[in-house]
Design a protein around this motif. Structure first.
Motif, PDB file in Angstrom:
ATOM      1  N   HIS A   1      20.620 -21.109 -15.080  1.00  0.00           N
ATOM      2  CA  HIS A   1      19.220 -21.362 -15.350  1.00  0.00           C
ATOM      3  C   HIS A   1      18.807 -19.829 -15.794  1.00  0.00           C
ATOM      4  CE1 HIS A   1      15.171 -20.558 -13.865  1.00  0.00           C
ATOM      5  NE2 HIS A   1      14.903 -21.735 -14.283  1.00  0.00           N
ATOM      6  N   ASP A   2      19.175 -18.741 -15.074  1.00  0.00           N
ATOM      7  CA  ASP A   2      18.706 -17.626 -15.278  1.00  0.00           C
ATOM      8  C   ASP A   2      19.173 -17.000 -16.861  1.00  0.00           C
ATOM      9  OD1 ASP A   2      17.519 -17.391 -13.172  1.00  0.00           O
ATOM     10  OD2 ASP A   2      19.144 -15.988 -12.326  1.00  0.00           O
ATOM     11  N   LEU A   3      20.295 -17.537 -17.407  1.00  0.00           N
ATOM     12  CA  LEU A   3      20.667 -17.242 -18.590  1.00  0.00           C
ATOM     13  C   LEU A   3      20.050 -18.055 -19.830  1.00  0.00           C
ATOM     14  CD1 LEU A   3      24.758 -17.481 -18.007  1.00  0.00           C
ATOM     15  CD2 LEU A   3      23.325 -15.406 -18.719  1.00  0.00           C
ATOM     16  N   LEU A   4      19.460 -19.148 -19.523  1.00  0.00           N
ATOM     17  CA  LEU A   4      18.908 -20.014 -20.231  1.00  0.00           C
ATOM     18  C   LEU A   4      17.256 -19.924 -20.645  1.00  0.00           C
ATOM     19  CD1 LEU A   4      20.723 -23.347 -20.187  1.00  0.00           C
ATOM     20  CD2 LEU A   4      21.238 -21.265 -21.552  1.00  0.00           C
TER      21      LEU A   4
ATOM     22  N   PRO B   1      10.093 -17.596 -21.193  1.00  0.00           N
ATOM     23  CA  PRO B   1       8.884 -17.938 -20.767  1.00  0.00           C
ATOM     24  C   PRO B   1       8.177 -19.414 -21.096  1.00  0.00           C
ATOM     25  CG  PRO B   1       9.019 -15.726 -21.722  1.00  0.00           C
ATOM     26  CD  PRO B   1      10.141 -16.253 -21.919  1.00  0.00           C
ATOM     27  N   ASP B   2       8.666 -20.075 -22.149  1.00  0.00           N
ATOM     28  CA  ASP B   2       8.174 -21.041 -22.406  1.00  0.00           C
ATOM     29  C   ASP B   2       9.448 -22.180 -22.162  1.00  0.00           C
ATOM     30  OD1 ASP B   2       9.988 -20.328 -24.249  1.00  0.00           O
ATOM     31  OD2 ASP B   2       8.945 -21.189 -26.011  1.00  0.00           O
ATOM     32  N   TYR B   3      10.457 -22.101 -21.437  1.00  0.00           N
ATOM     33  CA  TYR B   3      11.336 -22.949 -21.028  1.00  0.00           C
ATOM     34  C   TYR B   3      11.952 -22.646 -19.803  1.00  0.00           C
ATOM     35  CZ  TYR B   3      15.958 -25.151 -21.818  1.00  0.00           C
ATOM     36  OH  TYR B   3      17.061 -25.795 -21.447  1.00  0.00           O
ATOM     37  N   ASP B   4      11.909 -23.585 -18.924  1.00  0.00           N
ATOM     38  CA  ASP B   4      12.388 -23.631 -17.678  1.00  0.00           C
ATOM     39  C   ASP B   4      13.144 -24.763 -17.226  1.00  0.00           C
ATOM     40  OD1 ASP B   4      12.841 -22.535 -14.739  1.00  0.00           O
ATOM     41  OD2 ASP B   4      10.911 -23.854 -14.276  1.00  0.00           O
ATOM     42  N   PRO B   5      14.593 -24.502 -17.738  1.00  0.00           N
ATOM     43  CA  PRO B   5      15.416 -25.654 -17.498  1.00  0.00           C
ATOM     44  C   PRO B   5      16.117 -26.176 -16.022  1.00  0.00           C
ATOM     45  CG  PRO B   5      16.673 -23.837 -18.105  1.00  0.00           C
ATOM     46  CD  PRO B   5      15.370 -23.302 -18.299  1.00  0.00           C
ATOM     47  N   ARG B   6      15.794 -27.242 -15.879  1.00  0.00           N
ATOM     48  CA  ARG B   6      16.377 -27.861 -14.666  1.00  0.00           C
ATOM     49  C   ARG B   6      18.069 -27.799 -14.645  1.00  0.00           C
ATOM     50  NH1 ARG B   6      15.264 -33.698 -11.739  1.00  0.00           N
ATOM     51  NH2 ARG B   6      16.560 -33.202  -9.724  1.00  0.00           N
ATOM     52  N   VAL B   7      18.768 -27.191 -13.715  1.00  0.00           N
ATOM     53  CA  VAL B   7      20.121 -26.894 -14.055  1.00  0.00           C
ATOM     54  C   VAL B   7      20.822 -27.495 -12.606  1.00  0.00           C
ATOM     55  CG1 VAL B   7      22.038 -25.424 -14.425  1.00  0.00           C
ATOM     56  CG2 VAL B   7      20.039 -25.137 -15.424  1.00  0.00           C
ATOM     57  N   GLU B   8      21.493 -28.778 -12.847  1.00  0.00           N
ATOM     58  CA  GLU B   8      21.942 -29.271 -11.654  1.00  0.00           C
ATOM     59  C   GLU B   8      23.704 -28.713 -11.596  1.00  0.00           C
ATOM     60  OE1 GLU B   8      21.070 -31.311  -9.697  1.00  0.00           O
ATOM     61  OE2 GLU B   8      19.066 -31.944 -10.682  1.00  0.00           O
ATOM     62  N   GLU B   9      24.232 -28.547 -10.594  1.00  0.00           N
ATOM     63  CA  GLU B   9      25.617 -28.011 -10.370  1.00  0.00           C
ATOM     64  C   GLU B   9      26.426 -28.539 -11.228  1.00  0.00           C
ATOM     65  OE1 GLU B   9      26.670 -25.113  -9.120  1.00  0.00           O
ATOM     66  OE2 GLU B   9      24.936 -24.829  -8.022  1.00  0.00           O
ATOM     67  N   ALA B  10      26.514 -29.833 -11.506  1.00  0.00           N
ATOM     68  CA  ALA B  10      27.478 -30.492 -12.387  1.00  0.00           C
ATOM     69  C   ALA B  10      27.199 -30.014 -13.853  1.00  0.00           C
ATOM     70  CB  ALA B  10      27.170 -31.921 -12.461  1.00  0.00           C
TER      71      ALA B  10
END
Length: 201
Positions: free
Chosen positions: A57-60, A63-72
């Protein structure tokens, strides 16, 4: 274009200040944060399973993009980073056959398809969509296409591997003279200091 990939403009001449730089820079960040090896002289491991989502998440995130990152999906991004490392290592040693073959495999795996989409500022921009929605395919499709554009041009030699042993972090050389050898000024300074000590002896 999948929502996970930046809009990428390709001009008549490919430069590292165009979309190729966007995706190759992101590829470097993924490889350096998600693959094992050495960062400078410090041994590092890939983030452990079950603890990768926040790192990705922190890599991607922007300010205009907050990805939802699941463990898979985070596991998939680690696998993508490992594939990208093969490309950088091969290109750095001048083995463009291996680099190109690896990128072709990624292009097929991700199903990278070019498409003209409306640009944010108006007009049209070339995007690369993956074979399906999703974090890994979305980013993987764009990165694979960007690396293909680099390797298929005179920019292949700009994909580098740090030469400050034992460091193996990767970088993109955007210097005017294509003379970059290190991933960071820290590694550059370490090598210069070691050379100075050797001369003093």
């Amino acid at each position: 274009m999948n929502e996970t990939v930046d809009p990428m403009l390709v001009t008549g001449q490919i430069h590292f200040d165009s979309h190729v730089q966007v995706v190759t820079d992101q590829a470097c960040r993924l490889v350096n944060a998600l693959t094992s090896g050495h960062d400078g002289t410090r041994p590092i491991d890939a983030p452990p399973r079950g603890h990768r989502a926040q790192v990705v998440h922190d890599l991607l995130a922007r300010p205009d993009y907050d990805p939802r990152v699941e463990e898979a999906a985070a596991d998939g991004m680690v696998a993508l980073a490992e594939s990208l490392r093969i490309v950088f290592e091969a290109a750095a040693r001048g083995d463009l056959d291996t680099a190109a073959t690896s990128v072709n495999e990624l292009l097929r795996e991700m199903g990278s398809v070019p498409q003209l989409d409306r640009a944010r500022g108006g007009g049209w921009a070339l995007h690369f969509h993956g074979r399906e929605p999703g974090l890994v395919v979305g980013w993987g499709a764009g990165i694979a296409a960007g690396l293909a554009l680099a390797i298929g041009s005179d920019l292949a030699g700009r994909l580098g591997l740090c030469q400050a042993d034992p460091c193996d972090r990767v970088f993109v050389d955007t210097s005017k003279n294509a003379g970059r050898r290190f991933c960071s000024t820290r590694c550059q300074s370490r090598v210069k200091a070691a050379a100075h000590r050797a001369r003093q002896k």
